[in-house]
Design a protein around this motif. Structure first.
Motif, PDB file in Angstrom:
ATOM      1  N   TYR A 180      45.268  46.483  39.437  1.00 22.97           N
ATOM      2  CA  TYR A 180      45.406  45.618  38.261  1.00 22.97           C
ATOM      3  C   TYR A 180      44.460  44.433  38.368  1.00 22.97           C
ATOM      4  O   TYR A 180      44.806  43.303  38.047  1.00 22.97           O
ATOM      5  N   ASP A 230      52.059  54.058  36.609  1.00 20.61           N
ATOM      6  CA  ASP A 230      51.396  52.805  36.231  1.00 20.61           C
ATOM      7  C   ASP A 230      52.530  51.886  35.780  1.00 20.61           C
ATOM      8  O   ASP A 230      53.241  52.202  34.817  1.00 20.61           O
ATOM      9  N   THR A 249      52.671  49.195  34.242  1.00 23.51           N
ATOM     10  CA  THR A 249      52.584  48.579  32.913  1.00 23.51           C
ATOM     11  C   THR A 249      52.838  49.621  31.813  1.00 23.51           C
ATOM     12  O   THR A 249      52.796  49.301  30.627  1.00 23.51           O
ATOM     13  N   TRP A 250      53.064  50.883  32.206  1.00 23.65           N
ATOM     14  CA  TRP A 250      53.157  51.937  31.208  1.00 23.65           C
ATOM     15  C   TRP A 250      54.376  52.844  31.377  1.00 23.65           C
ATOM     16  O   TRP A 250      55.128  53.078  30.444  1.00 23.65           O
ATOM     17  N   LEU A 254      54.748  42.862  36.487  1.00 19.25           N
ATOM     18  CA  LEU A 254      53.891  43.768  35.708  1.00 19.25           C
ATOM     19  C   LEU A 254      54.721  44.471  34.634  1.00 19.25           C
ATOM     20  O   LEU A 254      54.293  44.617  33.480  1.00 19.25           O
ATOM     21  N   ILE A 255      55.925  44.905  35.017  1.00 17.30           N
ATOM     22  CA  ILE A 255      56.791  45.626  34.069  1.00 17.30           C
ATOM     23  C   ILE A 255      57.208  44.694  32.936  1.00 17.30           C
ATOM     24  O   ILE A 255      57.052  45.008  31.751  1.00 17.30           O
ATOM     25  N   SER A 303      55.947  41.858  31.913  1.00 22.28           N
ATOM     26  CA  SER A 303      54.874  41.288  31.091  1.00 22.28           C
ATOM     27  C   SER A 303      54.202  42.320  30.180  1.00 22.28           C
ATOM     28  O   SER A 303      53.737  41.972  29.107  1.00 22.28           O
ATOM     29  N   TYR A 304      54.133  43.586  30.634  1.00 23.68           N
ATOM     30  CA  TYR A 304      53.280  44.533  29.894  1.00 23.68           C
ATOM     31  C   TYR A 304      53.942  45.818  29.413  1.00 23.68           C
ATOM     32  O   TYR A 304      53.503  46.399  28.434  1.00 23.68           O
ATOM     33  N   LYS A 305      54.997  46.278  30.131  1.00 26.47           N
ATOM     34  CA  LYS A 305      55.581  47.561  29.726  1.00 26.47           C
ATOM     35  C   LYS A 305      56.208  47.394  28.345  1.00 26.47           C
ATOM     36  O   LYS A 305      57.010  46.480  28.132  1.00 26.47           O
ATOM     37  N   GLU A 334      49.914  42.851  24.479  1.00 28.16           N
ATOM     38  CA  GLU A 334      49.660  42.213  25.782  1.00 28.16           C
ATOM     39  C   GLU A 334      49.047  43.213  26.756  1.00 28.16           C
ATOM     40  O   GLU A 334      48.112  42.914  27.483  1.00 28.16           O
ATOM     41  N   ARG A 335      49.577  44.439  26.744  1.00 23.91           N
ATOM     42  CA  ARG A 335      49.056  45.427  27.695  1.00 23.91           C
ATOM     43  C   ARG A 335      47.619  45.800  27.349  1.00 23.91           C
ATOM     44  O   ARG A 335      46.761  45.895  28.231  1.00 23.91           O
ATOM     45  N   MET A 390      44.913  45.432  30.271  1.00 23.96           N
ATOM     46  CA  MET A 390      44.252  46.605  30.854  1.00 23.96           C
ATOM     47  C   MET A 390      42.861  46.787  30.250  1.00 23.96           C
ATOM     48  O   MET A 390      41.911  47.143  30.937  1.00 23.96           O
TER      49      MET A 390
END
Ligand code: HEC
Ligand code: HEC
Length: 370
Positions: free
Chosen positions: A250, A295, A297-298, A345-346, A348-350, A355-356, A360
């Motif tokens: 990341y 991942d 964030t995904w 990470l989860i 903030s972005y998942k 934002e993601r 990314m």
């Protein structure tokens, strides 16, 4: 009456009798019946490995009504019988204490009935992980003949009943494995049945196997200083632990070089910000399958996303896959820092699409990343 013989009438009544008996049996729901030719009855009980001395002592203390001490069992060494006639006992095997459980045929039959009803469509009628619905599923349903488990957060060879129960109740988010809300009695019977599927001399039928509970959640040293934990976690993730070899990195290549103190011009794996497909020991019909590291964030994580869950998952690693056990390899303080970083990470972005994409996308357009 001409044309219908007494014999014919008897046959007709016979068929009617059969029909009513089918309709009024316990299993009047067709889904509750095993397919033709599959027996639900288990005729033999099984000796299975149980967790060690502490577990025995704890259970005896926690459930004094359930266990009665009976020194006559297992050659007088000691054991407990519970209300169902199951017993746990200790014996000496080549100079080592071995902790055992006896699962009766009645209990295994109860477990098999529910297993066939609820689990076999994916896990297979004989628990080989290749049920009707399994054929194209990835990740593949677990084969209970392999005695390997990914998400029980256990360091010992095999998970305790409690560790298995926790996984089955929670389910594995993002896979077809649902969170199961059956009674404890049903699930524990299913679990005894699953354990009894270990091939001879392996898994729960191997006297040398160790059975353990989920790894202990130690004290989080970062509770009041989460921001610092996240900074430290990011550093360990891309530095000492090299989590980015499998999971996405990341950071940009340039940031990675700084974190790792590598010389100018060092290059890293292609597609650094994507996960790298890895070999695993999980087999389908005897062939090993590959698994994708998530991942953060995904993807949905399967073993839980609280800080404590993440600490346990990272500490214990994922058996049979490339994901190593980190307990012992890194100090607990860093394991907690990693847990905070992954959690951040989860959070903030998942499922936070704009934002993601910004985060990314920013990494992917810089340097030689896609
Ligand atoms: C619809 C398909 C499906 C059904 C039905 C199903 N499972 Fe699963 N199960 C899976 C898949 C897929 C996995 C593997 C997921 C993975 O590896 O990420 C799995 C994994 C497991 C695991 C291994 C967990 C670990 O830590 O490795 C256990 C135990 C399990 N299932 C028990 C059960 C039980 C008990 C039932 C019935 C009450 C059941 N499953 C029903 C699909 C299913
Ligand atoms: C050599 C490869 C490799 C390395 C290094 C690695 N992992 Fe993994 N990790 C995996 C694989 C593969 C899986 C998924 C296993 C599966 O799906 O069957 C995984 C799964 C996980 C999961 C659990 C996902 C879930 O669904 O609950 C977490 C959390 C995780 N890794 C964190 C880390 C962290 C943090 C590090 C660094 C300290 C790390 N991993 C290092 C390969 C790796």
């Amino acid at each position: 009456m001409r044309g219908i013989s007494w014999q014919g009438l008897a046959v007709a009544f016979g068929a009617l009798g059969l029909l009513t008996s089918l309709q009024t049996s316990d299993d009047d729901n067709p889904h509750a019946r095993a397919p033709r030719g599959v027996s639900l009855v288990v005729t033999e009980g099984a000796y299975l490995r149980a967790p060690g001395a502490d577990w025995f002592a704890e259970r005896a203390k926690a459930e004094p009504g359930r266990f009665t001490h009976d020194a006559t069992l297992a050659g007088g060494i000691g054991g407990w019988v519970d209300a169902k006639g199951e017993y746990w006992f200790v014996e000496m095997e080549e100079g080592e204490w071995v902790y055992n459980q006896w699962a009766s045929p009645e209990r295994l039959t109860a477990g098999r009935r529910d297993f066939v009803q609820f689990c076999s469509s994916c896990h297979g009628l004989e628990g080989d992980g290749y049920g009707r619905s399994a054929q194209h599923l990835r990740p593949t349903p677990r084969s209970f003949q392999q005695n390997k488990f990914k998400f029980t957060k256990v360091i010992a060879d095999l998970p305790s009943d409690e560790a298995l129960l926790a996984v089955i109740r929670r389910g594995l988010a993002g896979t077809p494995m649902l969170p199961w809300d059956l009674s404890d009695v049903q699930l524990l019977d299913i679990i005894q049945y699953i354990k009894s599927l270990s091939p001879e001399e392996s898994g729960w039928r191997d006297v040398y196997s160790q059975v353990g509970d989920a790894i202990e959640v130690t004290e989080d040293p970062w509770v009041d200083i989460k921001e610092r934990a996240i900074v430290r976690g990011r550093e360990v993730y891309h530095g000492a632990a090299s989590c980015h070899l499998c999971h996405p990195g990341y950071v940009t290549n340039e940031e990675l070089r700084v974190i790792r103190k590598d010389p100018e011009g060092t290059t890293y794996r292609e597609n650094l910000t994507y996960p790298a497909l890895k070999d695993s020991e999980y087999e389908v019909l005897g062939r090993a399958t590959k698994v994708m590291p998530p991942d953060f964030t995904w993807h949905q994580l399967r073993a839980g996303i609280t800080t404590a869950d993440l600490f346990q998952t990272i500490a214990s690693g994922i058996k049979g896959t490339a994901m190593p056990q980190w307990k012992g390899a890194l100090p607990d303080e860093d394991l907690w820092a990693l847990a905070h970083y992954v959690e951040d990470l989860i959070v903030s972005y998942k499922d936070q699409r704009p934002e993601r994409s910004a985060f990314m996308g920013g990494l992917r357009t810089s340097g030689d990343n896609r």
